[in-house]
Design a protein around this motif. Structure first.
Motif, PDB file in Angstrom:
ATOM      1  N   GLY A 294     -14.600  -2.815  15.183  1.00 54.85           N
ATOM      2  CA  GLY A 294     -14.449  -3.402  13.949  1.00 54.85           C
ATOM      3  C   GLY A 294     -13.065  -3.865  13.760  1.00 54.85           C
ATOM      4  N   VAL A 295     -12.714  -4.423  12.516  1.00 54.43           N
ATOM      5  CA  VAL A 295     -11.476  -4.791  12.089  1.00 54.43           C
ATOM      6  C   VAL A 295     -11.110  -4.212  10.859  1.00 54.43           C
ATOM      7  N   PRO A 296      -9.913  -3.464  10.877  1.00 53.28           N
ATOM      8  CA  PRO A 296      -9.394  -2.930   9.587  1.00 53.28           C
ATOM      9  C   PRO A 296      -9.484  -3.720   8.297  1.00 53.28           C
ATOM     10  N   TYR A 297     -10.013  -3.300   7.256  1.00 54.24           N
ATOM     11  CA  TYR A 297     -10.200  -4.189   6.222  1.00 54.24           C
ATOM     12  C   TYR A 297      -9.076  -3.617   5.094  1.00 54.24           C
ATOM     13  N   ALA A 298      -8.930  -2.166   5.142  1.00 58.17           N
ATOM     14  CA  ALA A 298      -8.160  -1.432   4.231  1.00 58.17           C
ATOM     15  C   ALA A 298      -7.746  -0.193   4.681  1.00 58.17           C
TER      16      ALA A 298
ATOM     17  N   ARG B  96       3.254  11.308  -2.268  1.00 58.03           N
ATOM     18  CA  ARG B  96       4.242  12.277  -2.790  1.00 58.03           C
ATOM     19  C   ARG B  96       5.222  12.856  -1.777  1.00 58.03           C
ATOM     20  N   THR B  97       4.484  13.293  -0.723  1.00 63.68           N
ATOM     21  CA  THR B  97       5.241  14.082   0.488  1.00 63.68           C
ATOM     22  C   THR B  97       5.969  12.952   1.165  1.00 63.68           C
ATOM     23  N   MET B  98       5.954  12.030   1.290  1.00 65.77           N
ATOM     24  CA  MET B  98       6.513  10.965   2.283  1.00 65.77           C
ATOM     25  C   MET B  98       7.952  10.674   1.706  1.00 65.77           C
ATOM     26  N   PRO B  99       8.964  10.775   2.497  1.00 65.92           N
ATOM     27  CA  PRO B  99      10.360  10.557   2.316  1.00 65.92           C
ATOM     28  C   PRO B  99      10.778   9.394   1.674  1.00 65.92           C
ATOM     29  N   GLY B 100      11.617   9.276   0.404  1.00 70.93           N
ATOM     30  CA  GLY B 100      12.090   8.100  -0.064  1.00 70.93           C
ATOM     31  C   GLY B 100      10.822   7.142  -0.352  1.00 70.93           C
ATOM     32  N   ASP B 101      10.994   5.862  -0.355  1.00 68.75           N
ATOM     33  CA  ASP B 101       9.974   5.115  -0.788  1.00 68.75           C
ATOM     34  C   ASP B 101       9.323   4.257   0.388  1.00 68.75           C
ATOM     35  N   ARG B 102       9.136   5.107   1.642  1.00 68.75           N
ATOM     36  CA  ARG B 102       8.612   4.752   2.813  1.00 68.75           C
ATOM     37  C   ARG B 102       7.177   4.114   2.681  1.00 68.75           C
ATOM     38  N   ALA B 103       6.514   4.920   1.788  1.00 69.91           N
ATOM     39  CA  ALA B 103       5.016   4.615   1.825  1.00 69.91           C
ATOM     40  C   ALA B 103       4.749   3.194   1.194  1.00 69.91           C
ATOM     41  N   ARG B 104       5.745   2.561   0.360  1.00 73.28           N
ATOM     42  CA  ARG B 104       5.964   1.631  -0.759  1.00 73.28           C
ATOM     43  C   ARG B 104       6.512   0.113   0.156  1.00 73.28           C
ATOM     44  N   ARG B 105       7.187   0.667   1.157  1.00 70.41           N
ATOM     45  CA  ARG B 105       7.833  -0.356   1.953  1.00 70.41           C
ATOM     46  C   ARG B 105       7.435  -0.588   3.130  1.00 70.41           C
ATOM     47  N   THR B 106       6.493  -1.586   3.547  1.00 68.69           N
ATOM     48  CA  THR B 106       5.771  -1.575   4.604  1.00 68.69           C
ATOM     49  C   THR B 106       5.950  -2.906   5.442  1.00 68.69           C
ATOM     50  N   PRO B 107       5.730  -3.049   6.484  1.00 69.52           N
ATOM     51  CA  PRO B 107       5.976  -4.150   7.494  1.00 69.52           C
ATOM     52  C   PRO B 107       4.841  -5.216   7.232  1.00 69.52           C
ATOM     53  N   LEU B 108       3.984  -4.876   6.395  1.00 72.50           N
ATOM     54  CA  LEU B 108       2.958  -5.985   6.084  1.00 72.50           C
ATOM     55  C   LEU B 108       3.442  -6.969   5.170  1.00 72.50           C
ATOM     56  N   SER B 109       2.515  -8.082   5.078  1.00 69.41           N
ATOM     57  CA  SER B 109       2.968  -9.097   4.265  1.00 69.41           C
ATOM     58  C   SER B 109       2.549  -9.064   2.681  1.00 69.41           C
ATOM     59  N   GLU B 110       1.365  -8.213   2.521  1.00 65.33           N
ATOM     60  CA  GLU B 110       0.981  -7.760   1.343  1.00 65.33           C
ATOM     61  C   GLU B 110       1.455  -6.436   0.860  1.00 65.33           C
ATOM     62  N   PRO B 111       2.078  -6.402  -0.178  1.00 67.58           N
ATOM     63  CA  PRO B 111       2.493  -4.750  -0.632  1.00 67.58           C
ATOM     64  C   PRO B 111       1.185  -4.048  -1.105  1.00 67.58           C
TER      65      PRO B 111
ATOM     66  N   LEU C  17      -8.814 -10.128  15.371  1.00 69.47           N
ATOM     67  CA  LEU C  17      -8.321  -8.792  16.000  1.00 69.47           C
ATOM     68  C   LEU C  17      -6.857  -8.639  15.525  1.00 69.47           C
ATOM     69  N   SER C  18      -6.203  -9.718  14.807  1.00 66.45           N
ATOM     70  CA  SER C  18      -4.819  -9.307  14.812  1.00 66.45           C
ATOM     71  C   SER C  18      -4.792  -8.084  13.456  1.00 66.45           C
ATOM     72  N   GLY C  19      -5.901  -7.818  12.829  1.00 70.63           N
ATOM     73  CA  GLY C  19      -5.841  -6.724  12.001  1.00 70.63           C
ATOM     74  C   GLY C  19      -5.516  -5.335  12.386  1.00 70.63           C
ATOM     75  N   TRP C  20      -6.027  -5.024  13.871  1.00 74.59           N
ATOM     76  CA  TRP C  20      -5.658  -3.800  14.492  1.00 74.59           C
ATOM     77  C   TRP C  20      -4.112  -3.873  14.867  1.00 74.59           C
ATOM     78  N   GLN C  21      -3.558  -5.020  15.165  1.00 71.16           N
ATOM     79  CA  GLN C  21      -1.954  -4.948  15.083  1.00 71.16           C
ATOM     80  C   GLN C  21      -1.344  -4.557  13.797  1.00 71.16           C
ATOM     81  N   ASP C  22      -1.718  -5.099  12.732  1.00 70.34           N
ATOM     82  CA  ASP C  22      -1.003  -4.834  11.430  1.00 70.34           C
ATOM     83  C   ASP C  22      -1.446  -3.462  10.884  1.00 70.34           C
ATOM     84  N   PHE C  23      -2.595  -2.760  11.542  1.00 72.36           N
ATOM     85  CA  PHE C  23      -2.674  -1.422  11.187  1.00 72.36           C
ATOM     86  C   PHE C  23      -2.022  -0.600  11.984  1.00 72.36           C
ATOM     87  N   GLU C  24      -1.698  -0.850  13.490  1.00 70.05           N
ATOM     88  CA  GLU C  24      -0.881  -0.064  14.198  1.00 70.05           C
ATOM     89  C   GLU C  24       0.645  -0.185  13.850  1.00 70.05           C
TER      90      GLU C  24
END
Length: 478
Positions: free
Chosen positions: A411-415, A424-439, A462-469
């Motif tokens: 399958g290919v990741p959709y979300a 809440r427990t993740m340090p800083g704003d790491r959860a909001r600053r991601t390497p993905l093109s869409e926030p 299949l690039s969806g798996w690369q984004d997910f990883e």
């Protein structure tokens, strides 16, 4: 494995519950000299030879109140619900044992009204002559479903359209795990596997072994060619294999007939963690997702297949509560019109009460996958059902959700969704600053949101798996 006895399943589908006289008439299908024994507090009854070794094992009748289960698992036309499902397993290393099982099912269906599956196995009600018939001793595991037992694995041979998580097979899973053995399920080439079994099958040495005319045996999930060696099925290695490059050959059958049929599945895997509370109602997360995706609640559920109970949060919660502190495994199903199947594992941990859910819905050619309903399902889990995380995929796979012994592709990741507590427990704003093109999008209250990460979701990309990883590495701080 040559020379080992195999088993044959015969099933009676009847409108009335088999009463004691009807069951006895069926049990004596081999004549009054056949010995009858009971195990598991009477849940399993056996016809035995003169040495007490089993010829036929019969499970207690199960009342099925969910429409479509006989069609899904047997390809059989079923009576109008509710109806009774009674399974018999015969040792087919002895021809007469299979005839005994067929006669049992035929007599049962005739006496209380109904049909038997498969039809060709239950055509005669005549007494089967079994004088002098003997079988090998029952396996040490004492499980009716186990055909071959070694010090490494328990082998179950299934000749059914779909390998289902029946009471027999669930017992075999538990017995193998308790004995620290693998479980290897052997089937003919045309058999498919229920997702309930696929999701429960542990890692090596457990596997699905498919008989094949050209290559002998192969793994139904990976395609690797197999052989029986020293008490278990193992992969065949190429003569050029090295420890770094095993070069396991793949069965030719596994890679054939893999053209895109237009069928799709929407697959969701999620975990919820609830605070332990006597008032906690379980199953609500599954129902919430089901309603958002299909517009309706699930049709039924059970602790085995066929799923036999109408959908009920109260009854599901009661079963899980009664089994605490042991884990509870459940299967949840949809209707024939909208195939859906979930497996749910409920466990009590230090964090609270966890529900691990693997869920899929099937769509045929021309049916649109309702991917636009996924954000609403995610929000329902995040705001009302203590979501920890969820992965959503779209994949090219069968509408009926069964798993064929063929290559289907990933399958290919959709979300991906991260629950509010994890954000809440993740340090800083790491959860909001991601390497993905869409926030990520915020779900739930702004003061304590969960985060929804959109991914491509296109089965042809299949690039969806690369984004997910990349996203997973980022969230873990790698």
């Amino acid at each position: 494995m040559a020379g080992e006895p195999m088993t044959k399943d015969v099933i009676a589908l009847t409108k009335k519950m088999p009463d004691p006289l009807s069951v006895l008439a069926g049990l004596l299908s081999g004549g009054p000299d056949k010995l009858v024994g009971a195990e598991g507090d009477g849940a399993v009854v056996r016809l035995c030879d003169e040495q007490g070794r089993p010829l036929v094992s019969i499970e207690a009748p199960l009342l099925v109140q969910v429409r479509g289960e006989a069609q899904r698992l047997l390809g059989a036309r079923e009576p109008q619900t509710p109806y009774w499902w009674t399974e018999a397993r015969a040792t087919t290393g002895v021809k007469e044992a299979e005839e005994l099982a067929g006669t049992f099912a035929a007599r049962l269906a005739t006496l209380v009204g109904g049909t038997a599956w498969p039809r060709e196995a239950a055509r005669s009600m005549a007494v089967v002559r079994t004088d002098g018939v003997s079988v090998v001793p029952a396996p040490a595991a004492a499980q009716p479903a186990v055909d071959v037992l070694t010090d490494k694995v328990a082998v179950v041979i299934q000749d059914r359209p779909v390998v289902a998580m029946t009471a027999w097979l669930a017992d075999a899973f538990r017995a193998a795990a308790a004995a620290e053995r693998g479980l290897q399920i052997v089937t003919p080439a045309g058999t498919r596997m229920s997702p309930a079994v696929r999701n429960a099958l542990p890692g090596w040495p457990s596997r699905w072994v498919v008989q094949d005319e050209r290559d002998g045996y192969y793994d139904g999930l990976s395609g690797a060619v197999l052989r029986w060696d020293n008490g278990l099925f193992v992969t065949v290695e190429s003569p050029e294999a090295t420890p770094e490059d095993p070069r396991t050959p793949a069965a030719r059958t596994f890679g054939e007939n893999i053209a895109d049929t237009g069928e799709r599945q929407l697959a969701l895997s999620f975990r919820t963690v609830h605070p332990a509370d006597d008032r906690l109602v379980l199953g609500g997360a599954v129902e919430a997702v089901w309603r958002e995706i299909t517009g309706d609640p699930p049709a039924g559920w059970g602790t085995e297949e066929p799923a036999n109970l109408p959908w009920s949060l109260r009854q599901l919660t009661d079963v899980a509560h009664e089994r605490t502190p042991e884990a509870t495994w459940l299967v949840v199903v949809g209707t024939p019109e909208r195939p859906g199947l979930a497996t749910v594992r409920i466990t009590r941990t230090k964090a609270g009460v966890e529900e691990d859910v693997t869920l899929a819905f099937g769509y045929g050619p021309g049916e649109e996958v309702p991917a636009d309903a996924v954000p609403a399902a995610a929000e329902a889990l995040a705001t009302r059902h203590d979501l920890q995380s969820m992965l959503v995929q779209i994949r090219r796979a069968r509408r009926d959700l069964s798993v064929p012994p063929r290559f289907e592709g990933p399958g290919v990741p959709y979300a991906f969704v991260l629950g509010a507590e994890e954000v809440r427990t993740m340090p800083g704003d790491r959860a909001r600053r991601t390497p993905l093109s869409e926030p990520p999008r915020e779900l739930g209250p702004r003061t304590r949101p969960a985060l929804y990460y959109p991914l491509p979701g296109d089965p042809s990309d299949l690039s969806g798996w690369q984004d997910f990883e990349r996203l997973m590495r980022h969230l873990k701080g790698d």
